[in-house]
Write a protein that holds these residues in place. Sequence first.
Motif, PDB file in Angstrom:
ATOM      1  N   HIS A 276      36.027  46.784  44.964  1.00  0.00           N
ATOM      2  CA  HIS A 276      36.323  44.968  44.984  1.00  0.00           C
ATOM      3  C   HIS A 276      36.436  43.644  43.829  1.00  0.00           C
ATOM      4  O   HIS A 276      35.449  44.173  43.559  1.00  0.00           O
ATOM      5  N   GLN A 277      37.670  43.200  43.942  1.00  0.00           N
ATOM      6  CA  GLN A 277      37.413  42.402  42.809  1.00  0.00           C
ATOM      7  C   GLN A 277      36.480  41.299  43.718  1.00  0.00           C
ATOM      8  O   GLN A 277      36.583  40.582  44.851  1.00  0.00           O
ATOM      9  N   SER A 278      35.934  41.125  42.487  1.00  0.00           N
ATOM     10  CA  SER A 278      33.960  40.110  43.083  1.00  0.00           C
ATOM     11  C   SER A 278      34.254  39.220  42.623  1.00  0.00           C
ATOM     12  O   SER A 278      33.275  38.255  42.880  1.00  0.00           O
TER      13      SER A 278
ATOM     14  N   ALA B 231      33.379  35.546  44.437  1.00  0.00           N
ATOM     15  CA  ALA B 231      33.677  35.960  45.035  1.00  0.00           C
ATOM     16  C   ALA B 231      32.583  35.418  46.835  1.00  0.00           C
ATOM     17  O   ALA B 231      31.401  35.508  45.456  1.00  0.00           O
TER      18      ALA B 231
ATOM     19  N   CYS C 154      29.320  35.538  48.596  1.00  0.00           N
ATOM     20  CA  CYS C 154      28.363  36.921  49.118  1.00  0.00           C
ATOM     21  C   CYS C 154      27.428  35.898  49.523  1.00  0.00           C
ATOM     22  O   CYS C 154      26.838  35.360  49.187  1.00  0.00           O
TER      23      CYS C 154
ATOM     24  N   CYS D 187      29.757  35.572  43.363  1.00  0.00           N
ATOM     25  CA  CYS D 187      29.349  36.611  42.936  1.00  0.00           C
ATOM     26  C   CYS D 187      30.631  36.425  41.030  1.00  0.00           C
ATOM     27  O   CYS D 187      31.097  36.184  41.017  1.00  0.00           O
TER      28      CYS D 187
ATOM     29  N   THR E 143      34.066  43.320  39.610  1.00  0.00           N
ATOM     30  CA  THR E 143      34.103  44.090  40.827  1.00  0.00           C
ATOM     31  C   THR E 143      33.068  44.852  40.972  1.00  0.00           C
ATOM     32  O   THR E 143      32.381  44.555  41.000  1.00  0.00           O
ATOM     33  N   CYS E 144      33.431  45.196  42.536  1.00  0.00           N
ATOM     34  CA  CYS E 144      32.247  45.018  42.970  1.00  0.00           C
ATOM     35  C   CYS E 144      32.507  47.206  43.102  1.00  0.00           C
ATOM     36  O   CYS E 144      33.581  47.143  44.100  1.00  0.00           O
ATOM     37  N   ASP E 145      32.018  48.068  43.434  1.00  0.00           N
ATOM     38  CA  ASP E 145      31.806  49.285  43.475  1.00  0.00           C
ATOM     39  C   ASP E 145      31.211  49.922  44.302  1.00  0.00           C
ATOM     40  O   ASP E 145      31.102  51.063  44.416  1.00  0.00           O
TER      41      ASP E 145
ATOM     42  N   TYR F  91      29.217  45.238  48.366  1.00  0.00           N
ATOM     43  CA  TYR F  91      30.226  44.715  48.947  1.00  0.00           C
ATOM     44  C   TYR F  91      29.483  44.911  49.904  1.00  0.00           C
ATOM     45  O   TYR F  91      30.786  43.778  50.824  1.00  0.00           O
TER      46      TYR F  91
ATOM     47  N   LEU G  17      29.790  41.594  51.118  1.00  0.00           N
ATOM     48  CA  LEU G  17      30.994  40.359  50.644  1.00  0.00           C
ATOM     49  C   LEU G  17      31.552  39.246  51.509  1.00  0.00           C
ATOM     50  O   LEU G  17      31.503  40.068  52.519  1.00  0.00           O
TER      51      LEU G  17
ATOM     52  N   THR H  56      34.099  37.747  52.117  1.00  0.00           N
ATOM     53  CA  THR H  56      35.835  38.015  51.899  1.00  0.00           C
ATOM     54  C   THR H  56      35.740  39.409  52.990  1.00  0.00           C
ATOM     55  O   THR H  56      36.825  39.777  52.558  1.00  0.00           O
TER      56      THR H  56
END
Length: 281
Positions: free
Chosen positions: A197-199, A202, A204, A246, A250-252, A257, A260, A262
């Motif tokens: 996830h594109q973070s 973002a 959070c 954040c 990214t957050c994987d 995530y 988040l 979002t």
Amino acid sequence: MKLSILYRGPLASCNYDCPYCPFAKRRDPPEALRADRAALDRFVGWLAAERGTEISVLFTPWGEGLSRSWYREAIVRLSHLPHVERVAIQTNLAARPGFLAAASPAKVALWCTYHPGEVTRSAFLERCREVAGLGVRYSVGVVGLPEHLDEARALRRDLPDEVYLWVNAADGRSYDAAAEADWTAIDPHFGFSVRPHQSLGADCRTGDTVVSVDGDGTVRRCHFVRDPIGNLYDGSWRAGLRPRPCPNTTCDCHIGYVHLRTLPLYDVFAGGVLERIAALR
């Protein structure tokens, strides 16, 4: 005030030998086990005294915590504290769950991972039935490797319908449309795990209503942001709590995530965010 804490002490040993895990069959020396026990005892003591905050705890040990008596004792004790809303742990369910009979079942939950090749499905399912018989909620999951697909399908068939079966996308593996569809047929929320996830920037919840705590009491916003915001035991962490974006690209990982703002995962997992239990629809 409500706060969720992801606690990870120095424990790094496991009884399983999964080829995809760096902690497989790792043994902690006695001094490391003593340090882990002392750290957990200190954390539980702090939490017991922290009565002005409603707290939920997820234990995320690198190794297998329930094989150690101090984690079992901590879960039972915390479950009886009036200001603790939830206490959960990630586990391979190798340890017998009978200790949960002494816990408050409404407050305890297990995040269980099935590892084909390390335990038979029938033995794992028997442990799941024991947990259910004690009135404890649990989720079950597998790592989404091709060689696990048939076992995952069989596990979904054999588990009660109301038990959520999650699938973690395997590290470093890509999934074509057909493979993603196969795993999504087992876990309808697999799409959240299959791609990072594109973070960056973002919004959070970590660092605000969710924090991670190391064995020495260092408080960070999450396991994946190394900058500390304070220490649990000197109280400096309190001044560090605030909404913040954040800092990572990214957050994987689910334990990151899921928080988040979002993403809709607090609705998807309503009532079971820490233990990864999806809400029934």
